[in-house]
Scaffold this active site. Structure first.
Site, PDB file in Angstrom:
ATOM      1  N   HIS A   1      17.800  47.720   9.643  1.00 45.52           N
ATOM      2  CA  HIS A   1      17.983  47.663  11.093  1.00 45.52           C
ATOM      3  C   HIS A   1      16.615  47.941  11.723  1.00 45.52           C
ATOM      4  O   HIS A   1      15.944  48.916  11.371  1.00 45.52           O
ATOM      5  CB  HIS A   1      19.002  48.709  11.543  1.00 45.52           C
ATOM      6  CG  HIS A   1      19.086  48.841  13.034  1.00 45.52           C
ATOM      7  ND1 HIS A   1      19.292  47.746  13.840  1.00 45.52           N
ATOM      8  CD2 HIS A   1      18.958  49.900  13.856  1.00 45.52           C
ATOM      9  CE1 HIS A   1      19.289  48.152  15.111  1.00 45.52           C
ATOM     10  NE2 HIS A   1      19.092  49.447  15.137  1.00 45.52           N
TER      11      HIS A   1
ATOM     12  N   GLU B   1      27.870  46.015  21.625  1.00 48.63           N
ATOM     13  CA  GLU B   1      27.871  47.193  22.478  1.00 48.63           C
ATOM     14  C   GLU B   1      27.624  46.741  23.924  1.00 48.63           C
ATOM     15  O   GLU B   1      27.188  47.499  24.766  1.00 48.63           O
ATOM     16  CB  GLU B   1      26.849  48.227  22.020  1.00 48.63           C
ATOM     17  CG  GLU B   1      25.418  47.779  21.938  1.00 48.63           C
ATOM     18  CD  GLU B   1      24.483  48.912  21.488  1.00 48.63           C
ATOM     19  OE1 GLU B   1      24.094  49.717  22.336  1.00 48.63           O
ATOM     20  OE2 GLU B   1      24.182  48.986  20.274  1.00 48.63           O
TER      21      GLU B   1
ATOM     22  N   CYS C   1      24.635  49.818  16.900  1.00 48.91           N
ATOM     23  CA  CYS C   1      23.953  48.775  16.134  1.00 48.91           C
ATOM     24  C   CYS C   1      24.535  48.588  14.726  1.00 48.91           C
ATOM     25  O   CYS C   1      24.147  47.658  14.019  1.00 48.91           O
ATOM     26  CB  CYS C   1      22.455  49.071  16.047  1.00 48.91           C
ATOM     27  SG  CYS C   1      21.693  49.189  17.669  1.00 48.91           S
TER      28      CYS C   1
END
Lengths: 80, 410
Positions: B240, B81, B113
């Site tokens: 994550h 990103e 993400c």
């Protein structure tokens, strides 16, 4: 379920998550941030309130909530 | 067939800042420091970008391959990103500086993400499809924090780094349970990067969306995998990890839904199944599309792996898309990863003081998206460069000439 019923659940859960808070501080116009809740605490109050009321709300519905009244309104909408 | 990750490596940057130091310097509320559960954040230099980080993660993997093996890499996907061009993919430079074969597909993917997982699964499907038997794929998840995010509660967690993964039919690091996966995605505006110098969003909404996605992607996994049980199927979990405190909160919330454990039992489960995955995350910070694979590296290096163990992985990317999937790790995973010496590499980073950190941020601001012509001048941060990069054969940016980025080895 009335607004008061839902608020009482939210208040009880808030005091469980923030045990050092004086109960009289938890009034409906306040936000969880005002009451000193960090982002994890706020998530706990939202999810435990749902669990306590036995209802399922898509979590992103709570994204725009500004204070306890807003939280109570979303919960009440899905409770009835 | 067997398919998965043959080799993995992590590049955690040349320098770090102690998170408590940042809290004190920015006068942030120290009560929130404990809530974050973060120790250090990795910081990059102006001579670095998502290309150099990606190459510096991938190079040790490529260097261990024979020429014949290297030539079987037929797919290079970069996930990010933090792109450097709207059209030209980071992978074009990564492919070039790694000296890979031209008989190769190269492209870049974006979904906040989640993108590293998107790229990994595309690579796995390519290998598993057997359209080119014996082919390998390289996935490079690489991201950098926006330099301008000063004085926010996001600043202590925003970091830089990259994870490279070689995907093949020789999955000695992570053997994927092919098809054992659940997805959950919908449109939501939680966090985003709308301008070159801004990353912004609604932290509460993002946390709620993460939890929603976790529950629903796991439910989809359970619906597809007969007999799956959150408490029994997975020996370890890697999520994550924007910050470790969030993973802890998410685990607690999920276990209240998936089990009837007491708070003490939930804590014990967290320590046993989740905490090994946080070991590198707390030393690096959030590396966006690479973060869940930072967690996987931490898990493999820190878990006890006698025999084969199943790990459940959850990936979430704002916006949003998410996936819960699983695979097997073993003592062999540990042996392969040990060769990368990740912990030692992290220990070698330069310890920035707050003044140095602020200066580096200001210098990085000169290199945000859109630079046309500019020479890199390492003399401005020579002490950090000499400590961590000089002579170590790491890829560094030299200059940008008419938008073309030129790199060399340090």
């Amino acid at each position: 379920m009335t607004q008061l019923d839902v608020f009482q659940t939210v208040k009880r859960v808030t005091l469980e998550v923030l045990p050092f808070l004086p109960p009289e501080e938890v009034s409906i116009e306040k936000s969880l941030k005002d009451l000193g809740a960090n982002s994890i605490d706020r998530m706990e109050v939202v999810t435990r309130s749902m669990e306590s009321l036995g209802i399922k709300v898509p979590l992103v519905e709570f994204g725009k909530v500004k204070n306890l009244e807003g939280l109570v309104d979303v919960l009440q909408r899905f409770a009835n | 067939m067997e398919v998965g990750i043959e080799a993995i490596n992590l590049y955690g940057g040349p320098a770090f800042l102690d998170v408590r130091t940042l809290f004190e310097a920015r006068k942030l509320d120290l009560e929130r420091f404990d809530n974050l559960m973060m120790e250090k954040k990795s910081v990059g230099l102006p001579c670095e970008d998502p290309v150099t980080n990606g190459v510096n993660a991938a190079k040790p993997i490529i260097d261990r391959l024979t020429e014949a093996e290297k030539n079987r890499i037929e797919l290079v996907i970069a996930s990010t990103e933090s792109g450097l061009d709207f059209g030209k993919a980071l992978s074009t430079y990564i492919h070039d500086y790694l000296g890979l074969s031209r008989k190769c597909r190269i492209f870049e993917v974006k979904q906040a993400c989640y993108a590293g997982t998107a790229a990994l699964h595309m690579a796995i499907c390519f290998v598993a499809s057997q359209v080119s038997p014996g082919a390998k794929a390289l996935v490079v998840a690489t991201d950098t924090a926006r330099a301008a995010a000063k004085n926010t509660y996001a600043e202590p967690t925003q970091a830089v780094g990259a994870v490279a993964m070689l995907v093949s039919g020789k999955p000695q690091v992570l053997e994927i349970d092919l098809g054992a996966t659940g997805y959950h995605s919908y449109e939501v505006m939680d966090t985003c990067r709308p301008l070159p110098d801004i990353e912004t969003g609604d932290a509460d909404l993002s946390l709620l969306s993460y939890l929603d996605c976790f529950e629903n992607s796991y439910k989809e996994y359970e619906a597809r995998v007969e007999g799956a049980n959150f408490m029994e199927t997975f020996d370890y979990l890697a999520f994550h990890t924007p910050f470790a405190g969030m993973v802890k909160g998410a685990h607690r919330k999920l276990l209240r839904g998936f089990s009837r454990l007491s708070p003490d039992q939930i804590e014990a489960d967290f320590q046993k199944r989740v905490s090994p995955s946080l070991k590198y995350c707390v030393r690096i910070g959030n590396v966006y599309s690479a973060t869940v694979y930072v967690a996987l590296c931490g898990l493999i290096d820190h878990a006890e792996l006698n025999g084969s163990k199943r790990v459940g992985l959850f990936s979430y990317g704002s916006g949003c898309s998410s996936e819960f999937y699983s695979g097997l790790i073993s003592g062999r995973s540990k042996e392969v990863l040990a060769g990368m010496k990740i912990s030692e590499q992290l220990d070698r980073r330069y310890a920035l003081n707050i003044d140095e950190y602020d200066r580096v941020l200001d210098q990085n601001m000169e290199w945000i998206f859109g630079v046309k012509d500019k020479e890199v001048d390492v003399s401005k941060y020579a002490r950090i460069y000499n400590h961590s990069m000089a002579g170590r054969k790491l890829l560094v940016l030299k200059r940008v000439k008419d938008y073309h980025r030129e790199y060399d080895w340090s």
